[in-house]
Write a protein that holds these residues in place. Structure first.
Motif, PDB file in Angstrom:
ATOM      1  N   ASP A   1       5.160   6.122   5.186  1.00  0.00           N
ATOM      2  CA  ASP A   1       5.323   6.669   3.846  1.00  0.00           C
ATOM      3  C   ASP A   1       5.014   8.153   3.853  1.00  0.00           C
ATOM      4  O   ASP A   1       4.387   8.670   4.772  1.00  0.00           O
ATOM      5  CB  ASP A   1       4.421   5.926   2.832  1.00  0.00           C
TER       6      ASP A   1
ATOM      7  N   GLN B   1     -12.462   1.892   0.032  1.00  0.00           N
ATOM      8  CA  GLN B   1     -11.279   2.560  -0.507  1.00  0.00           C
ATOM      9  C   GLN B   1     -11.556   4.043  -0.397  1.00  0.00           C
ATOM     10  O   GLN B   1     -12.601   4.506  -0.838  1.00  0.00           O
ATOM     11  CB  GLN B   1     -11.054   2.159  -1.959  1.00  0.00           C
ATOM     12  N   VAL B   2     -10.643   4.779   0.226  1.00  0.00           N
ATOM     13  CA  VAL B   2     -10.945   6.182   0.494  1.00  0.00           C
ATOM     14  C   VAL B   2     -10.003   7.086  -0.283  1.00  0.00           C
ATOM     15  O   VAL B   2      -9.030   6.631  -0.884  1.00  0.00           O
ATOM     16  CB  VAL B   2     -10.852   6.479   2.005  1.00  0.00           C
TER      17      VAL B   2
ATOM     18  N   LEU C   1      -6.480  -4.271   4.110  1.00  0.00           N
ATOM     19  CA  LEU C   1      -6.335  -3.806   5.492  1.00  0.00           C
ATOM     20  C   LEU C   1      -7.235  -4.533   6.485  1.00  0.00           C
ATOM     21  O   LEU C   1      -6.778  -4.877   7.575  1.00  0.00           O
ATOM     22  CB  LEU C   1      -6.548  -2.291   5.572  1.00  0.00           C
TER      23      LEU C   1
ATOM     24  N   GLY D   1      -6.686  -2.361  -6.352  1.00  0.00           N
ATOM     25  CA  GLY D   1      -6.906  -3.072  -5.090  1.00  0.00           C
ATOM     26  C   GLY D   1      -8.346  -3.517  -4.960  1.00  0.00           C
ATOM     27  O   GLY D   1      -9.188  -3.238  -5.808  1.00  0.00           O
ATOM     28  N   SER D   2      -8.585  -4.228  -3.879  1.00  0.00           N
ATOM     29  CA  SER D   2      -9.944  -4.705  -3.644  1.00  0.00           C
ATOM     30  C   SER D   2     -10.542  -4.070  -2.402  1.00  0.00           C
ATOM     31  O   SER D   2     -11.723  -4.176  -2.156  1.00  0.00           O
ATOM     32  CB  SER D   2      -9.909  -6.218  -3.450  1.00  0.00           C
ATOM     33  N   GLY D   3      -9.700  -3.391  -1.615  1.00  0.00           N
ATOM     34  CA  GLY D   3     -10.192  -2.828  -0.357  1.00  0.00           C
ATOM     35  C   GLY D   3     -10.326  -3.896   0.718  1.00  0.00           C
ATOM     36  O   GLY D   3     -10.955  -3.682   1.748  1.00  0.00           O
TER      37      GLY D   3
ATOM     38  N   ASN E   1       0.833  -1.208   0.000  1.00  0.00           N
ATOM     39  CA  ASN E   1       0.000   0.000   0.000  1.00  0.00           C
ATOM     40  C   ASN E   1       0.862   1.249   0.000  1.00  0.00           C
ATOM     41  O   ASN E   1       0.616   2.189  -0.761  1.00  0.00           O
ATOM     42  CB  ASN E   1      -0.897   0.030   1.238  1.00  0.00           C
TER      43      ASN E   1
ATOM     44  N   LYS F   1       2.366   1.663  -3.265  1.00  0.00           N
ATOM     45  CA  LYS F   1       1.362   1.945  -4.296  1.00  0.00           C
ATOM     46  C   LYS F   1       0.880   3.400  -4.230  1.00  0.00           C
ATOM     47  O   LYS F   1       0.771   4.076  -5.235  1.00  0.00           O
ATOM     48  CB  LYS F   1       0.181   0.984  -4.086  1.00  0.00           C
TER      49      LYS F   1
HETATM   50  P1  ADP Z   1      -6.626  -1.687  -1.372  1.00  0.00           P
HETATM   51  O1  ADP Z   1      -5.210  -1.230  -1.192  1.00  0.00           O
HETATM   52  O2  ADP Z   1      -6.729  -3.018  -2.014  1.00  0.00           O
HETATM   53  O3  ADP Z   1      -7.519  -0.654  -1.981  1.00  0.00           O
HETATM   54  P2  ADP Z   1      -6.664  -1.879   1.522  1.00  0.00           P
HETATM   55  O4  ADP Z   1      -7.668  -2.512   2.426  1.00  0.00           O
HETATM   56  O5  ADP Z   1      -5.269  -2.367   1.624  1.00  0.00           O
HETATM   57  O6  ADP Z   1      -7.252  -1.990   0.071  1.00  0.00           O
HETATM   58  O7  ADP Z   1      -6.692  -0.318   1.831  1.00  0.00           O
HETATM   59  C1  ADP Z   1      -7.929   0.347   1.914  1.00  0.00           C
HETATM   60  C2  ADP Z   1      -7.803   1.795   1.548  1.00  0.00           C
HETATM   61  O8  ADP Z   1      -7.038   2.469   2.558  1.00  0.00           O
HETATM   62  C3  ADP Z   1      -7.062   2.079   0.265  1.00  0.00           C
HETATM   63  O9  ADP Z   1      -7.904   1.948  -0.854  1.00  0.00           O
HETATM   64  C4  ADP Z   1      -6.604   3.510   0.484  1.00  0.00           C
HETATM   65  O10 ADP Z   1      -7.676   4.390   0.205  1.00  0.00           O
HETATM   66  C5  ADP Z   1      -6.317   3.557   1.979  1.00  0.00           C
HETATM   67  N1  ADP Z   1      -4.886   3.347   2.284  1.00  0.00           N
HETATM   68  C6  ADP Z   1      -4.299   2.217   2.739  1.00  0.00           C
HETATM   69  N2  ADP Z   1      -2.972   2.387   2.933  1.00  0.00           N
HETATM   70  C7  ADP Z   1      -2.701   3.663   2.584  1.00  0.00           C
HETATM   71  C8  ADP Z   1      -1.501   4.458   2.556  1.00  0.00           C
HETATM   72  N3  ADP Z   1      -0.307   3.962   2.937  1.00  0.00           N
HETATM   73  N4  ADP Z   1      -1.612   5.754   2.147  1.00  0.00           N
HETATM   74  C9  ADP Z   1      -2.801   6.258   1.769  1.00  0.00           C
HETATM   75  N5  ADP Z   1      -3.979   5.570   1.771  1.00  0.00           N
HETATM   76  C10 ADP Z   1      -3.929   4.289   2.168  1.00  0.00           C
END
Ligand code: ADP
Length: 744
Positions: free
Chosen positions: A443, A462-463, A477, A472-474, A403, A406
């Motif tokens: 990061d 996903q935010v 995390l 990603g799939s959300g 993440n 990415k």
């Molecule tokens: P995915 O990465 O597959 O979309 P995750 O469950 O890993 O799903 O993450 C959910 C959401 O949290 C991401 O879509 C993103 O919006 C936010 N997110 C996670 N990690 C980070 C990060 N390091 N920096 C910014 N936003 C993040």
């Protein structure tokens, strides 16, 4: 029965006691009897007042307020009673106050029906207080001050006509009350209705008794007071019933109903959850089975050495896309396993530093491609070997680092690991060899808004406005957090918009020991194995799945037989006598469990190893292995490294890696420029490979390519290996080049 008799005995005792008191001193009896009714009247008011929220009956609230004022008049009546010597100026107060109180009581009972007849007429408590204060005030003033209230009783002469007529008027009003009460009985609970009827009836009897007496100390006065006590007590019971017993009953009844509904809802949710888990397990089985074919053949075909570049690229795409799909299926399944509390950790000893190095290499590739800086800061005192679930820890860290890499367009990603237990004197390890390891991913990417932080742990959320949503799939995390929890830690996050995010957690891990040096095989480099030729039986109802395994194993020089279900296996296995059986679980006719049990029962094949091999993920290791005659379990799609490691272990063989002749670069096989770089360059590459520095290797290859185009063949060969992180292969290959160059 006992419950009913005891109160009756108590009442009889009290009444007899009161009677005995009257024999001793009638004034004392009168005071006690009146005080009792006054206390009961105050009780009526207090209970009704405090439970007015639950008393839905305004009739009763109104009566309860009025009884407070009636109690006031009765108190004055008691104080002015002859013999009390309090008000000595005038002889008639006590009886006047009595009549005033009874008028007020009967009129109250009558007026209260307004609230029943006129349903819209809601009670205004303050107004009731004002009116009753005024009425009682006027009555008291007319008795004590203006002395205009008619005289009721004259000592020696007896009751005045006013008193007698008044008692009859009061009785008439009370009879009217009775009739109205009966008419509107629907407005009351059955028990409350009976108590109110009783109360009015007792008041009537009491009033009639008071029309007879000729002396304030006479028998009918005594009877009158008894019935007044009964009457007040009945009202009191009615209020208790309505204000306390019924609301509690109601609350408990509602609670019981709610509890039952909750239990029903939980049962329904559980069975829905079970249905969902079953569906997901079946669905995944169906999806993973064809994926086994796709991924298996991608790996087998990639083994071909002289593939055209376009075909090799195509195979890479098939491999990468297949893995992406597999990953998605796995994530959905992980989540459903976690929700169904079926997720379990499979722990083993593993080399921690190698493990971290492999993760770092993967992230390095990602960050280099994007031009993001990546720093790994690993403490030097980390344990060499730890005991834990390597696969799940890998999943957690790759998700957090993935993440970070990415979402960070430009900037830096840090990966920090240190021993937090050493720096924290408060930390108490649960075992002597335990360590508290801190993992942190920071990061300088886009960050997450404070409002969104809770959201990111919800599945499929996903935010922010990022362009990576499709990638990603959300699910990462939510799964990561649950896995960290399962390992006894807590995933924490700190993030600021435009500044970046930090995810971290700490877990307690025992330091491991006794491990054979961890090694990753490269299927491409295995040519055979040590010792006698081994026999393998592949049992699977799916033709393609059998072929995948067969094609993987045949080139490694195994003797292979196949069976298409449990029955078929039993028919063949005793003749074939395999060393190992790869047994699919779900098959028609006879499933894998049954076939394994039959084989174990026969005692003919005591040494055969049976490895369950299933695409179903609803089966856990714990469910599968014990008492089923199975030795191990591998999931489909088959992971080559896992397969090779398990085969080496169960067959007690050692893989023969690499054939120097075969791996010698075929310099003259095609038209590509195929010069070999100078020895020192190859040595540099070999050194980088020994240090596991895949980024260094890539950089060096780029530089070499720029310097001299004729190295293309050599560079491509190494690049291909670097793409799939085959560090060991690069080392072997560069070593061979070095040997060739020095021998030539
Ligand atoms: P995915 O990465 O597959 O979309 P995750 O469950 O890993 O799903 O993450 C959910 C959401 O949290 C991401 O879509 C993103 O919006 C936010 N997110 C996670 N990690 C980070 C990060 N390091 N920096 C910014 N936003 C993040």
């Amino acid at each position: 029965m006992k419950e009913k008799i005891i109160p009756v005995i108590i009442v009889i005792l009290i009444l007899s006691g009161l009677y005995l008191t009257s024999l001793y001193s009638y004034l004392l009896f009168h005071n006690i009897a009146e005080l009792f009714s006054i206390i009961v009247a105050c009780g009526i008011f207090m209970i009704a007042w405090n439970s007015r929220k639950y008393i839905k009956n305004e009739y009763l609230i109104f009566i309860a307020i009025a009884y407070l004022f009636i109690a006031g008049l009765d108190l004055l009546h008691t104080l002015s009673y002859k013999g009390m010597q309090i008000f000595n100026d005038y002889d008639y107060y006590a009886n006047q106050l009595w009549i005033a109180a009874r008028y007020l009581e009967s009129a109250t009972l009558l007026f209260a029906f307004t609230f029943i007849v006129q349903k819209k007429f809601s009670i205004k408590i303050s107004l009731v207080f004002i009116i009753y204060t005024l009425i009682t005030g006027i009555m008291i003033a007319s008795i004590f001050y203006w002395k205009t209230f008619p005289i009721c009783f004259v000592d020696g002469t007896g009751l005045t006509p006013f008193k007698k007529i008044s008692e009859y008027i009061i009785c008439t009003i009370l009879v009217l009350d009775l009739i109205l009460l009966y008419k509107y009985r629907q407005s009351f609970e059955k028990e409350v209705f009976s108590l109110l009827i009783l109360s009015i009836f007792f008041t009537i009897v009491s009033e009639l008794a008071f029309t007879f007496y000729i002396s304030n100390y006479g028998f009918s006065n005594l009877i009158g007071h008894y019935f007044k006590i009964f009457s007040f007590y009945s009202i009191y019971k009615a209020i208790i019933q309505t204000g306390i017993v019924k609301p509690y009953d109601l609350i408990f009844r509602e609670l019981v109903v709610k509890e039952k509904n909750l239990i029903d809802a939980t049962k329904a949710a559980d069975s829905a959850n079970q249905a969902k888990s079953d569906f997901l397990a079946n669905m995944s089985h169906e999806l993973r089975t064809p994926l086994n074919g796709i991924l298996g053949y991608a790996q087998i075909l990639k083994r071909e050495r002289d593939l055209k570049e376009s075909i090799a690229n195509g195979l890479d795409i098939i491999d990468i896309s297949g893995r992406h799909l597999l990953n998605l299926i796995n994530e959905i399944l992980d989540l459903s396993k976690i929700e169904a509390r079926k997720m379990e950790l499979i722990k083993s000893n593993f080399l921690f530093s190698e493990f971290l190095k492999a993760i770092i290499q993967i992230i390095q590739i990602k960050t280099i491609e994007k031009g993001t800086d990546f720093y790994a800061e690993l403490a030097i005192d980390l344990p060499r070997i730890i005991f834990g679930d390597e696969k799940r820890l890998n999943q957690i860290l790759l998700n957090l680092l993935g993440n970070a890499a990415k979402f960070t367009e430009t900037g830096t990603v840090y990966f920090r690991v240190w021993d937090a237990g050493k720096n924290d004197p408060m930390w108490k390890p649960s075992a002597a060899n335990s360590r508290l390891i801190h993992f942190e991913v920071e990061d300088s990417g886009p960050g997450i808004a404070q409002n969104d932080i809770a959201e990111i742990f919800s599945p499929f959320k996903q935010v922010g406005k990022n362009k990576y949503k499709q990638e990603g799939s959300g699910l990462g995390l939510p799964i990561t957090r649950q896995l960290v929890t399962l390992m006894g830690g807590e995933l924490k996050v700190k993030s600021f918009l435009e500044k970046g995010s930090t995810f971290w957690f700490e877990i307690e891990v025992p330091e491991g020991s006794d491990i054979n040096e961890f090694d990753l095989y490269s299927y491409n480099s295995i040519t055979g194995y040590t010792g006698e030729r081994k026999k393998i039986m592949i049992v699977d109802d799916n033709y393609h799945n059998r072929n995948v395994l067969k094609d993987i194993l045949l080139p490694l020089d195994f003797e292979i037989d196949e069976a298409q279900d449990g029955n078929d296996c039993l028919n063949k296995v005793f003749n074939f006598c395999p060393d190992i059986i790869f047994m699919d679980i779900f098959m028609p006719n006879m499933n894998g469990f049954e076939a394994a049990e039959e084989i174990r029962k026969s005692n003919k094949l005591n040494t055969v190893k049976i490895i369950a091999c299933s695409a179903s993920v609803s089966l856990s290791h714990q469910e599968i292995l014990p008492n089923r005659g199975l030795d191990d379990f591998i999931t489909k799609p088959i992971e080559l490294n896992e397969l090779l490691k398990k085969m080496e272990y169960h067959l007690n063989i050692t893989w023969i890696i690499d054939n120097p002749k075969e791996d010698k670069p075929n310099i003259k096989s095609d038209n590509e420029p195929s010069d070999i770089p100078p020895l020192e360059e190859i040595q540099k590459l070999n050194k980088l490979a020994s240090g596991g520095d895949i980024t260094g290797i890539r950089k060096h290859l780029d530089q070499l390519e720029k310097e001299n185009h004729s190295y293309k063949k050599f560079i491509n060969e190494i690049k291909k290996l670097a793409q799939t992180f085959q560090i060991r292969q690069i080392k072997i290959l560069t070593q061979k080049y070095m040997d060739t160059v020095t021998h030539e």
